[in-house]
Design a protein around this motif. Structure first.
Motif, PDB file in Angstrom:
ATOM      1  N   TRP A  63      34.478  45.944  31.753  1.00 30.11           N
ATOM      2  CA  TRP A  63      33.773  47.206  31.964  1.00 30.11           C
ATOM      3  C   TRP A  63      32.280  47.054  31.722  1.00 30.11           C
ATOM      4  CZ3 TRP A  63      34.037  51.897  33.994  1.00 30.11           C
ATOM      5  CH2 TRP A  63      33.139  52.885  33.555  1.00 30.11           C
ATOM      6  N   ARG A  64      31.919  46.471  30.595  1.00 32.88           N
ATOM      7  CA  ARG A  64      30.498  46.372  30.242  1.00 32.88           C
ATOM      8  C   ARG A  64      29.746  45.466  31.205  1.00 32.88           C
ATOM      9  NH1 ARG A  64      31.179  46.135  23.585  1.00 32.88           N
ATOM     10  NH2 ARG A  64      31.911  48.298  23.396  1.00 32.88           N
ATOM     11  N   LYS A  65      30.381  44.395  31.619  1.00 34.46           N
ATOM     12  CA  LYS A  65      29.714  43.503  32.579  1.00 34.46           C
ATOM     13  C   LYS A  65      29.478  44.231  33.900  1.00 34.46           C
ATOM     14  CE  LYS A  65      30.216  38.938  34.716  1.00 34.46           C
ATOM     15  NZ  LYS A  65      28.914  38.445  34.253  1.00 34.46           N
ATOM     16  N   MET A  66      30.466  44.998  34.349  1.00 33.33           N
ATOM     17  CA  MET A  66      30.349  45.690  35.624  1.00 33.33           C
ATOM     18  C   MET A  66      29.251  46.746  35.586  1.00 33.33           C
ATOM     19  SD  MET A  66      33.283  47.720  37.817  1.00 33.33           S
ATOM     20  CE  MET A  66      33.666  48.890  36.512  1.00 33.33           C
ATOM     21  N   VAL A  67      29.261  47.602  34.583  1.00 34.60           N
ATOM     22  CA  VAL A  67      28.308  48.714  34.586  1.00 34.60           C
ATOM     23  C   VAL A  67      26.891  48.243  34.265  1.00 34.60           C
ATOM     24  CG1 VAL A  67      30.098  50.392  34.037  1.00 34.60           C
ATOM     25  CG2 VAL A  67      28.794  49.345  32.174  1.00 34.60           C
ATOM     26  N   ASP A  68      26.758  47.122  33.540  1.00 35.42           N
ATOM     27  CA  ASP A  68      25.421  46.595  33.259  1.00 35.42           C
ATOM     28  C   ASP A  68      24.768  46.060  34.525  1.00 35.42           C
ATOM     29  OD1 ASP A  68      25.626  47.254  30.612  1.00 35.42           O
ATOM     30  OD2 ASP A  68      26.065  45.224  29.911  1.00 35.42           O
TER      31      ASP A  68
ATOM     32  N   ALA B  74      52.915  43.185  60.563  1.00 29.15           N
ATOM     33  CA  ALA B  74      53.269  43.674  61.899  1.00 29.15           C
ATOM     34  C   ALA B  74      52.419  44.860  62.335  1.00 29.15           C
ATOM     35  CB  ALA B  74      54.746  44.062  61.920  1.00 29.15           C
ATOM     36  N   SER B  75      51.536  45.329  61.494  1.00 29.91           N
ATOM     37  CA  SER B  75      50.691  46.484  61.820  1.00 29.91           C
ATOM     38  C   SER B  75      49.845  46.207  63.058  1.00 29.91           C
ATOM     39  CB  SER B  75      49.759  46.800  60.645  1.00 29.91           C
ATOM     40  OG  SER B  75      50.479  46.997  59.456  1.00 29.91           O
ATOM     41  N   GLU B  76      49.781  47.184  63.926  1.00 31.70           N
ATOM     42  CA  GLU B  76      48.890  47.073  65.082  1.00 31.70           C
ATOM     43  C   GLU B  76      47.457  47.433  64.718  1.00 31.70           C
ATOM     44  OE1 GLU B  76      50.418  49.390  68.266  1.00 31.70           O
ATOM     45  OE2 GLU B  76      52.260  48.198  68.483  1.00 31.70           O
ATOM     46  N   GLN B  77      47.284  48.236  63.678  1.00 32.12           N
ATOM     47  CA  GLN B  77      45.962  48.654  63.224  1.00 32.12           C
ATOM     48  C   GLN B  77      45.711  48.043  61.849  1.00 32.12           C
ATOM     49  OE1 GLN B  77      47.074  52.894  63.859  1.00 32.12           O
ATOM     50  NE2 GLN B  77      45.137  53.047  64.963  1.00 32.12           N
ATOM     51  N   LYS B  78      44.961  46.944  61.837  1.00 30.46           N
ATOM     52  CA  LYS B  78      44.731  46.243  60.573  1.00 30.46           C
ATOM     53  C   LYS B  78      43.346  45.627  60.573  1.00 30.46           C
ATOM     54  CE  LYS B  78      47.399  42.256  62.323  1.00 30.46           C
ATOM     55  NZ  LYS B  78      48.510  41.326  62.024  1.00 30.46           N
ATOM     56  N   TRP B  79      42.745  45.625  59.378  1.00 28.89           N
ATOM     57  CA  TRP B  79      41.389  45.141  59.191  1.00 28.89           C
ATOM     58  C   TRP B  79      41.334  44.253  57.957  1.00 28.89           C
ATOM     59  CZ3 TRP B  79      42.718  49.741  61.220  1.00 28.89           C
ATOM     60  CH2 TRP B  79      42.080  50.151  62.397  1.00 28.89           C
ATOM     61  N   LEU B  80      40.393  43.308  58.003  1.00 30.48           N
ATOM     62  CA  LEU B  80      40.162  42.387  56.893  1.00 30.48           C
ATOM     63  C   LEU B  80      38.720  42.500  56.439  1.00 30.48           C
ATOM     64  CD1 LEU B  80      41.112  39.879  55.139  1.00 30.48           C
ATOM     65  CD2 LEU B  80      40.191  38.460  57.001  1.00 30.48           C
ATOM     66  N   GLU B  81      38.516  42.600  55.123  1.00 30.75           N
ATOM     67  CA  GLU B  81      37.179  42.546  54.522  1.00 30.75           C
ATOM     68  C   GLU B  81      37.230  41.508  53.423  1.00 30.75           C
ATOM     69  OE1 GLU B  81      34.113  43.248  51.496  1.00 30.75           O
ATOM     70  OE2 GLU B  81      36.286  43.378  51.239  1.00 30.75           O
ATOM     71  N   VAL B  82      36.164  40.686  53.303  1.00 30.05           N
ATOM     72  CA  VAL B  82      36.118  39.677  52.245  1.00 30.05           C
ATOM     73  C   VAL B  82      34.740  39.689  51.599  1.00 30.05           C
ATOM     74  CG1 VAL B  82      36.762  37.341  51.594  1.00 30.05           C
ATOM     75  CG2 VAL B  82      37.610  38.277  53.745  1.00 30.05           C
ATOM     76  N   HIS B  83      34.728  39.702  50.261  1.00 23.55           N
ATOM     77  CA  HIS B  83      33.507  39.823  49.482  1.00 23.55           C
ATOM     78  C   HIS B  83      33.482  38.761  48.398  1.00 23.55           C
ATOM     79  CE1 HIS B  83      36.691  42.457  47.854  1.00 23.55           C
ATOM     80  NE2 HIS B  83      36.308  41.932  46.697  1.00 23.55           N
TER      81      HIS B  83
ATOM     82  N   HIS C 147      33.506  45.264  43.171  1.00 20.48           N
ATOM     83  CA  HIS C 147      33.165  45.947  44.416  1.00 20.48           C
ATOM     84  C   HIS C 147      34.120  47.097  44.751  1.00 20.48           C
ATOM     85  CE1 HIS C 147      29.524  44.654  46.145  1.00 20.48           C
ATOM     86  NE2 HIS C 147      29.860  43.400  46.360  1.00 20.48           N
ATOM     87  N   PHE C 148      35.277  47.125  44.155  1.00 12.96           N
ATOM     88  CA  PHE C 148      36.165  48.257  44.368  1.00 12.96           C
ATOM     89  C   PHE C 148      35.508  49.550  43.898  1.00 12.96           C
ATOM     90  CE2 PHE C 148      39.684  51.063  43.004  1.00 12.96           C
ATOM     91  CZ  PHE C 148      40.446  51.094  44.157  1.00 12.96           C
TER      92      PHE C 148
ATOM     93  N   ASP D 175      29.287  51.429  45.303  1.00 18.62           N
ATOM     94  CA  ASP D 175      29.109  52.267  46.495  1.00 18.62           C
ATOM     95  C   ASP D 175      29.604  51.543  47.744  1.00 18.62           C
ATOM     96  OD1 ASP D 175      28.016  54.265  44.941  1.00 18.62           O
ATOM     97  OD2 ASP D 175      25.928  53.805  45.459  1.00 18.62           O
ATOM     98  N   TYR D 176      29.348  50.232  47.820  1.00 18.68           N
ATOM     99  CA  TYR D 176      29.796  49.452  48.977  1.00 18.68           C
ATOM    100  C   TYR D 176      31.303  49.593  49.166  1.00 18.68           C
ATOM    101  CZ  TYR D 176      31.389  45.344  51.587  1.00 18.68           C
ATOM    102  OH  TYR D 176      32.022  44.511  52.482  1.00 18.68           O
ATOM    103  N   GLY D 177      32.062  49.369  48.096  1.00 19.69           N
ATOM    104  CA  GLY D 177      33.507  49.412  48.203  1.00 19.69           C
ATOM    105  C   GLY D 177      34.049  50.805  48.427  1.00 19.69           C
TER     106      GLY D 177
END
Length: 592
Positions: free
Chosen positions: A75-80, A303-312, A319-320, A323-325
């Motif tokens: 937590w502290r690392k993220m918010v800092d 098997a999804s016809e509607q699928k997307w990939l994001e990599v960070h 990043h979850f 603001d970006y996530g």
């Protein structure tokens, strides 16, 4: 599993409900399961009495435990470093690896957090990712789809555990499930998690001790008290150690009793052929050892016809919440849960944060994974000077190293121009052992012109190499129907001991990665007999992990039960020349 659930009193009285921070919050709502057990959920919803889409999570980390109280260093690392995480929220309801309701409820969503069976406020036997949990999750989704405040569309969102079980439950195809966002979550219990290349990884057993047992239902007054509402995080009952033990599996024993990819692991893995719901799979380049393989395999094979990939990049959890996530997740769910015409249907299928040394990232869109214009390039191990080059080796040599040691490193010449490596990696080696087995740890590394190693911020460990792969030689058998040139697939369904001194051809999967190699830098391949160790010193530790980080984070393969001296404490040889190939297959990406 034949275990008796220790009886615990049900939460008595009406549901506690209150309005605060612009939300209507219902605490400990009972969700009935088909065996008569009631799981507990917290529901955060807009005050206006309307019907809204639902963002749901189901998992074992205790819905009433504040992020900082359970994971203080993270937590502290993220918010800092990322103050936007704190913006536009009181942060009173932040919890580990699930959405902040204050960033979703004002945008017209109901947020539902469910404690999984045996965890937090939900009674029952704790058995992570078993089919009982998956059926529970499906029942929760169907419950969320028919509530008076629901528009009938349920989306699932969350990191790690809260992504893994999304892959699983999506295979059951619950009627009200409308979209899933899988943020850094594996799909294959055996290959991604417990037995890397057939080698036992100690992470899960330690994770169980440090992150699940500490919030098991029944800890009561011996556990945390919630800063969210003052209730006992793992209560209300307070059980004895014996009673708690009877209400959970013995993970240290169970995992080790299943060294092959059997029904135990299949039950806890996703059936991607049945995953048909729209999905966004978000992976992390630095997650070697746990999640990214699942994000890539899930995206490609669902098997999804509607699928997307994001990599960070950067840490596993950050990043979850940035603001970006959040904006990426919200665009996805706004389209599928609200029906907003926000352009998501025109979103390219692949969104990459392309990585360069120094934690520099440049966003780029692609239409498929692996990237269609990839130039699959073999870099052969050389018979002289431990080289790594596109030319075939000119002679023959045997290179020996201690089977439990640091092995040997092969290096390219300095790159003549900037070179991007993005995609899956594979290796082929001709190997013999002085014993009946050998464990190989393959590490792709980057070296500056002065030969100093350049490490990267990993999902957990701050000093990680470019990529890693593993294989136990006795698990060398391939499945030809599932293998690809750049991703060999081992069924791990039998042990084939080695004949000491005999040479065997091994195809080894290394997990996908991304790095732009600057001009003048070298790429290295280390073939080791044990886990990678970063030479630049300690990476510190996290409050929720047992071990100090030395390059592989918590993903270590050092359990003496698995790597016995009689089978593994010998000599391993790589045989270069003589007709067999030894190479590293790299995905070189030409400039558009």
């Amino acid at each position: 599993m034949n275990q008796q659930i220790i009886a615990t009193p049900e939460l008595a009285g009406p549901i506690r409900s209150e309005t605060r921070d612009g939300m209507r919050i219902d605490w400990d709502v009972p969700l009935p399961m088909d065996d008569g057990l009631a799981l507990r959920a917290d529901v955060y919803r807009p005050i206006a009495e309307e019907r809204y889409p639902v963002i749901m999570s189901y998992g074992p980390y205790a819905k009433l435990l504040h992020f900082e109280d359970g994971y203080v260093t993270a937590w502290r690392k993220m918010v800092d470093e990322f103050p936007d995480v704190l913006a536009n929220s009181s942060n009173r309801y932040q919890a580990w690896e699930v959405v902040d309701p204050e960033k979703w409820v004002p945008h017209g969503y109901v947020v539902v957090r469910v404690d999984s069976r045996g965890a937090g406020r939900s009674p029952g036997v704790m058995d992570p990712r078993a089919s009982r949990e998956t059926r529970d999750y499906a029942a929760c989704i169907e419950w969320g789809g028919v509530q008076p405040w629901s528009n009938g569309k349920v989306g699932l969102n969350g990191i790690s555990y809260y992504a893994i079980n999304q892959w699983q439950v999506a295979g059951l195809q619950p009627k009200h499930l409308a979209a899933i966002c899988l943020w850094e979550g594996m799909t294959d219990h055996y290959r991604d998690y417990i037995y890397h290349g057939g080698i036992y990884c100690t992470f899960a057993q330690n994770w169980y001790d440090m992150q699940l047992k500490v919030v098991q239902h029944g800890l009561g007054t011996r556990g945390h008290k919630s800063r969210l509402n003052g209730e006992l995080v793992s209560g209300p009952p307070t059980l004895t150690d014996e009673e708690l033990g009877a209400n959970r599996i013995d993970m240290w024993r169970e995992l080790f009793e299943h060294p092959l990819d059997d029904d135990y692991h299949r039950e806890r893995s996703a059936d991607l052929s049945k995953v048909k719901v729209p999905l966004l799979s978000a992976g992390n380049w630095g997650g070697q050892g746990l999640h990214p393989r699942g994000n890539f395999e899930g995206f490609v094979n669902a098997a999804s016809e509607q699928k997307w990939l994001e990599v960070h990049g950067i840490e596993h959890w950050t990043h979850f919440y940035t603001d970006y996530g959040v904006e990426l997740q919200r665009r996805f769910f706004d389209y599928f849960l609200k029906g907003e015409d926000n352009g998501w249907d025109k979103q390219p299928k692949v969104q990459l944060q392309v990585r360069s040394p120094g934690e520099k990232f440049v966003q780029r869109f692609e239409e498929a994974w692996p990237i269609p214009r990839t130039q699959w390039t073999k870099f052969h191990l050389q018979s002289e000077a431990y080289g790594l080059a596109q030319a075939e080796p000119g002679g023959s040599i045997d290179i020996a190293f201690r089977a439990l040691g640091d092995g040997v490193t092969f290096l390219t010449d300095p790159m003549e121009s900037e070179t991007e490596i993005t995609g899956p990696i594979a290796a082929r080696l001709q190997v013999s052992s002085s014993t009946t087995d050998a464990d190989l740890f393959l590490v792709v590394r980057l070296f500056a012109p002065d030969m100093k190693e350049i490490a990267f911020r990993g999902a957990l460990d701050p000093h990680t190499p470019i990529a890693q792969g593993w294989l136990r030689a006795s698990h060398r058998k391939l499945d030809p129907a599932k293998s690809l040139p750049y991703r060999p697939y081992h069924p791990h369904n039998e042990v084939q001991p080695l004949e000491p001194g005999k040479t065997y051809e091994l195809d080894i999967e290394l997990w996908p990665t991304c790095i732009v190699v600057p001009k003048g830098y070298r790429v290295g391949l280390s073939v080791r007999g044990r886990d990678y160790v970063y030479s630049g010193g300690s990476g510190g530790r996290l409050s929720n992990m047992k071990n100090e980080f030395t390059g592989c984070g918590p993903f270590l393969h050092d359990d003496p039960r698995d790597r016995t001296m009689d089978r593994f404490n010998g000599e391993t040889r790589i045989h270069i020349g003589g007709g067999g190939e030894n190479y590293l297959l790299l995905p070189i990406i030409p400039v558009k």
